[in-house]
Design a protein around this motif. Structure first.
Motif, short mmCIF file in Angstrom:
data_model
loop_
_atom_site.label_atom_id
_atom_site.label_comp_id
_atom_site.label_asym_id
_atom_site.label_seq_id
_atom_site.Cartn_x
_atom_site.Cartn_y
_atom_site.Cartn_z
N VAL A 135 0.93 -1.02 0.03
CA VAL A 135 -0.01 -0.02 0.26
C VAL A 135 0.75 1.11 -0.07
N ILE A 136 2.11 1.23 0.67
CA ILE A 136 2.84 2.38 0.93
C ILE A 136 3.57 2.55 -0.47
N VAL A 137 4.14 1.54 -1.09
CA VAL A 137 4.57 1.54 -2.23
C VAL A 137 3.56 2.21 -3.33
N ALA A 138 2.39 1.53 -3.27
CA ALA A 138 1.36 2.07 -4.41
C ALA A 138 1.06 3.48 -4.24
N LEU A 179 3.08 6.06 -3.00
CA LEU A 179 4.21 6.76 -3.49
C LEU A 179 4.25 6.68 -5.02
N VAL A 180 3.92 5.61 -5.54
CA VAL A 180 4.05 5.61 -7.13
C VAL A 180 2.68 6.44 -7.75
N GLY A 181 1.70 6.51 -7.03
CA GLY A 181 0.48 7.33 -7.30
C GLY A 181 0.86 8.63 -7.06
N ILE A 182 1.61 9.02 -6.03
CA ILE A 182 2.07 10.37 -6.02
C ILE A 182 2.89 11.16 -6.95
N TYR A 183 3.78 10.22 -7.39
CA TYR A 183 4.84 10.37 -8.14
C TYR A 183 4.25 10.48 -9.70
N VAL A 184 3.17 9.74 -10.16
CA VAL A 184 2.49 9.80 -11.50
C VAL A 184 1.84 11.12 -11.51
N TRP A 185 1.04 11.54 -10.51
CA TRP A 185 0.29 12.67 -10.08
C TRP A 185 0.99 13.83 -10.30
N LYS A 186 2.08 13.83 -9.81
CA LYS A 186 2.94 15.02 -9.87
C LYS A 186 3.83 15.11 -11.07
N PHE A 187 4.32 14.04 -11.52
CA PHE A 187 5.09 14.14 -12.84
C PHE A 187 4.66 13.68 -13.91
N GLY A 188 3.52 12.70 -13.85
CA GLY A 188 3.02 12.18 -15.21
C GLY A 188 3.92 10.99 -15.58
N ILE A 189 3.24 10.29 -16.59
CA ILE A 189 4.01 9.26 -16.94
C ILE A 189 4.81 9.53 -18.42
N THR A 190 5.93 9.68 -18.56
CA THR A 190 6.53 9.91 -19.75
C THR A 190 7.40 8.73 -20.45
#
Length: 151
Positions: free
Chosen positions: A128-131, A133-144
Motif C-alpha cells: 500500500v505504501i509503495v502504491a 508513493l507511485v501514485g503521488i509520483y505519477v500525479w505530480k510528474f506524469g508518465i513519460t
C-alpha cells in the motif's frame, strides 16, 4: 510372503529410536570421509581423492558465488558445493548440519500462524505504501515514455 517384505519387516523392527522421533539417520552419520574403502586404504590415493573433492567443490562454490551477482540459483549452488565438500571434510559436514538445522527452524517458524499473519500484514502495508508513493509520483510528474507515441 516374499523375501522383500520380510526384509522390510526386519529393518523396521531394527529401526533406531531416533528414527521413531522423526530424526533422520542421515543426520546421525559419523563425521569423516565417505570415500570408498579401497581409496582410504592408500594414503596417497586418499589424499589425491581429497584434493579432487576439494577442487570440484571449490568450482561449484565459486560458480554459486558468481551466480549471486549473475542470474542463477546462487545459494542453491553454494549449498551443493558444500554438500560435495561434506562428503570428505568434517568442517563442511558440521557447517552443513548447522545450516540444515537453521533452515528447518526457520521453516517451522514461518509455518506458525502468528508469524504468517504478521508477514501478510507487513507485506500488505508495504505494498500500500509503495502504491501510494507511485501514485503521488505519477500525479505530480506524469508518465513519460522514452519513445514518442504521438508520432
Amino acid at each position: 510372503m516374499n523375501a522383500e517384505s520380510d526384509e522390510r519387516n526386519r529393518v523396521a523392527e531394527e529401526a533406531s529410536p531416533a528414527s521413531a522421533t522423526g530424526e533422520s539417520d542421515r543426520e546421525e552419520r559419523e563425521l569423516g570421509s565417505r570415500a570408498p574403502g579401497f581409496i582410504k586404504a592408500s594414503k596417497a590415493l586418499h589424499l589425491s581423492w581429497q584434493v579432487g573433492v576439494f577442487v570440484v567443490g571449490l568450482g561449484v562454490v565459486v560458480a554459486g558465488v558468481l551466480m549471486l551477482v549473475l542470474p542463477g540459483p546462487g545459494w542453491l549452488v553454494i549449498f551443493a558445493g558444500m554438500a560435495i565438500w561434506a562428503t570428505e571434510f568434517v568442517w563442511a559436514q558440521l557447517v552443513l548440519r548447522w545450516t540444515k538445522r537453521k533452515v528447518t527452524e526457520a521453516a517451522q517458524r514461518a509455518l506458525d500462524p502468528k508469524v504468517r499473519r504478521r508477514n501478510i500484514i507487513l507485506t500488505t502495508v508495504g505494498l500500500v505504501i509503495v502504491a501510494v508513493l507511485v501514485g503521488i509520483y505519477v500525479w505530480k510528474f506524469g508518465i513519460t515514455m522514452p519513445w514518442k507515441i504521438s508520432e
